[in-house]
Design an enzyme around this catalytic site. Structure first.
Site, PDB file in Angstrom:
ATOM      1  N   LYS A 104       0.809  -1.207   0.000  1.00 46.76           N
ATOM      2  CA  LYS A 104       0.000   0.000   0.000  1.00 46.76           C
ATOM      3  C   LYS A 104       0.850   1.268   0.000  1.00 46.76           C
ATOM      4  O   LYS A 104       0.347   2.345  -0.283  1.00 46.76           O
ATOM      5  CB  LYS A 104      -0.973  -0.010   1.167  1.00 46.76           C
ATOM      6  CG  LYS A 104      -2.030  -1.098   0.992  1.00 46.76           C
ATOM      7  CD  LYS A 104      -3.172  -0.964   1.975  1.00 46.76           C
ATOM      8  CE  LYS A 104      -4.293  -1.946   1.693  1.00 46.76           C
ATOM      9  NZ  LYS A 104      -3.957  -3.310   2.135  1.00 46.76           N
TER      10      LYS A 104
HETATM   11  C1  LIG Z   1      -4.750  -4.363   1.796  1.00 45.50           C
HETATM   12  C2  LIG Z   1      -4.032  -5.638   1.774  1.00 45.50           C
HETATM   13  C3  LIG Z   1      -4.448  -6.700   0.971  1.00 45.50           C
HETATM   14  C4  LIG Z   1      -5.720  -6.628   0.164  1.00 45.50           C
HETATM   15  O1  LIG Z   1      -5.614  -5.734  -0.931  1.00 45.50           O
HETATM   16  P1  LIG Z   1      -6.932  -5.213  -1.667  1.00 45.50           P
HETATM   17  O2  LIG Z   1      -6.457  -4.251  -2.675  1.00 45.50           O
HETATM   18  O3  LIG Z   1      -7.780  -4.582  -0.597  1.00 45.50           O
HETATM   19  O4  LIG Z   1      -7.603  -6.404  -2.247  1.00 45.50           O
HETATM   20  C5  LIG Z   1      -3.682  -7.837   0.938  1.00 45.50           C
HETATM   21  N1  LIG Z   1      -2.560  -7.951   1.678  1.00 45.50           N
HETATM   22  C6  LIG Z   1      -2.134  -6.966   2.476  1.00 45.50           C
HETATM   23  C7  LIG Z   1      -0.920  -7.166   3.292  1.00 45.50           C
HETATM   24  C8  LIG Z   1      -2.846  -5.770   2.544  1.00 45.50           C
HETATM   25  O5  LIG Z   1      -2.422  -4.800   3.334  1.00 45.50           O
END
Ligand SMILES: *Cc1c(COP(=O)(O)O)cnc(C)c1O
Length: 428
Positions: A104
């Site tokens: 993210k």
């Molecule tokens: C947010 C997150 C996900 C899921 O991603 P999405 O885009 O919401 O499907 C998977 N793994 C981790 C570690 C995350 O922080």
């Protein structure tokens, strides 16, 4: 390029407006009205920064000048994205080498810089409201920390994030305010959505969201799929397996594929929060209450980007089934996979990566010729369960060691819009 609303009841807008609005007034999601077509050669011998610029330029259009966009792209991808081979057929694209050790960081860095750029022309204070199931908040907080003219309010479900995640959320201070909500992630997401559309707040501050629904967070996630392709040496096209919660990450990959990235099939790897798995099985989509699992960043009962997945495939169920598989992985299977992969290969998966690994193995069983890439979305240190499960302490990166010496600052609130508004209004 213009962005239309998936509910088709709001005007189409530019990248700038889509970023500033977060969500269209009709509460749909913004979606690009056309997708660029890239020749795969556009990857040949160019730097990461250039790939990032070329991927994002068509989506940004004239909203940001090239010089600024070049800088934003360079800062966004300012860490490593290695593709590591784990077994003969499975590779991991490690997306956890950024400041908060999760993928993210990419979207959050890109978005915070775009918003910083756009808010130079805004007289009201910009307030970013974000609900997090664990990783979003930390990435957003780090992305926005000390950005002038921008306040950030983060909502997270009390007791449902890991120790490292909580410290990343609550120790920055300054323009970052953290609310610990006595409820689930879905409650947090609901509160954020209500705050973002609240008339009283909208009069006083410029409100926007930093969840994966924002196009400036969502679209840059395409960039690392192209990085994976740059590193891919096998002759078959890779299957991408994406641990999915809100489905932003996988939808970004699907958009990249529509734009010419020559990837094969996509797999959505889910935990017990299986609304999309059920949809794949039955064609019926029903949201659920979220349930807590080991892979807590994927504990989402009502994935907000599901409508974008429909949009990518023109809402044609057979087309979706043809291009995407979805698997449900239990906590027991997740732990078993982490243990086994560590014992057999020495590779430490985090719980989200383990969900993807398990799903990829199931896919390979049915398609023995295929090779694939799982997205390792977070560093294993972020999850307290990992060392217990594999029976070995995870190596602690320096950035985490530093966190443990810091003090947590947060406010506990019930599931109540009034409490969220009070925090926002107190800080302007
Ligand atoms: C947010 C997150 C996900 C899921 O991603 P999405 O885009 O919401 O499907 C998977 N793994 C981790 C570690 C995350 O922080």
């Amino acid at each position: 390029m213009q962005y239309f609303s998936t509910n088709r009841n709001s005007p189409a807008v530019s990248f700038r407006e889509a970023t500033l609005n977060g969500q269209p007034p009709d509460r749909g999601l913004y979606f690009p009205d056309s997708l660029p077509k890239h020749d795969r050669n556009f990857l040949e011998s160019v730097s990461k920064e250039t790939v990032a610029f070329r991927v994002m330029k068509p989506f940004v259009g004239d909203a940001i000048d090239d010089e600024t966009l070049t800088r934003i792209c360079a800062e966004t991808v300012d860490f490593d994205f290695p593709l590591r081979q784990i077994t003969d057929q499975i590779y991991a694209l490690e997306l956890f080498h950024g400041p908060t050790l999760a993928f993210k960081d990419v979207g959050a860095r890109f978005m915070s810089r775009c918003l910083g750029h756009f808010s130079q022309e805004e007289t009201r204070k910009t307030v970013v409201v974000v609900a997090t199931s664990g990783d979003t908040g930390g990435a957003v907080a780090a992305g926005f920390h000390n950005v002038e003219g921008v306040e950030v309010v983060i909502l997270y479900p009390k007791g449902r994030v890991s120790r490292v995640q909580e410290l990343q959320l609550t120790t920055l201070g300054g323009n970052i305010k953290t609310l610990e909500v006595e409820g689930s992630f879905d409650d947090c997401q609901d509160l954020a959505k209500q705050a973002l559309t609240d008339d009283e707040l909208r009069e006083k501050v410029f409100l926007t969201s930093a969840n994966s629904i924002n196009v400036a967070r969502w679209l840059p996630q395409q960039i690392y799929y192209w990085f994976a392709m740059q590193q891919w040496q096998e002759t078959v096209e890779p299957v991408f397996c994406v641990p999915s919660g809100n489905f932003g990450n996988i939808c970004a990959g699907l958009v990249a594929r529509e734009s010419g990235m020559s990837a094969g099939h996509f797999i959505a790897a889910c935990n017990a929060n299986d609304a999309v798995v059920k949809y794949m099985e039955s064609g019926e989509y029903e949201t659920q209450e979220s349930v807590a699992t080991l892979s807590n960043a994927m504990d989402v009962g009502a994935p907000s980007n599901f409508v974008r997945m429909l949009e990518i495939f023109g809402s044609e169920y057979p087309k979706i089934k043809e291009n995407v598989d979805a698997y449900r992985v239990t906590d027991a299977e997740t732990s078993e996979t982490m243990k086994r992969v560590f014992a057999e290969t020495g590779y430490v998966l985090d719980p989200h990566g383990a969900v993807a690994f398990d799903a990829m193995e199931r896919h390979i069983k049915m398609h023995p010729e295929s090779k694939g890439i799982i997205l390792e979305t977070a560093h294993p240190i972020k999850f307290d369960s990992v060392s217990q499960i594999i029976g070995k302490e995870t190596e602690v990166p320096a950035s985490v060691a530093e966190l443990f010496s810091k003090t947590k600052h947060s406010t506990v609130i019930p599931v109540d819009l009034g409490a969220v508004k009070e925090t926002i209004l107190k800080n302007i």
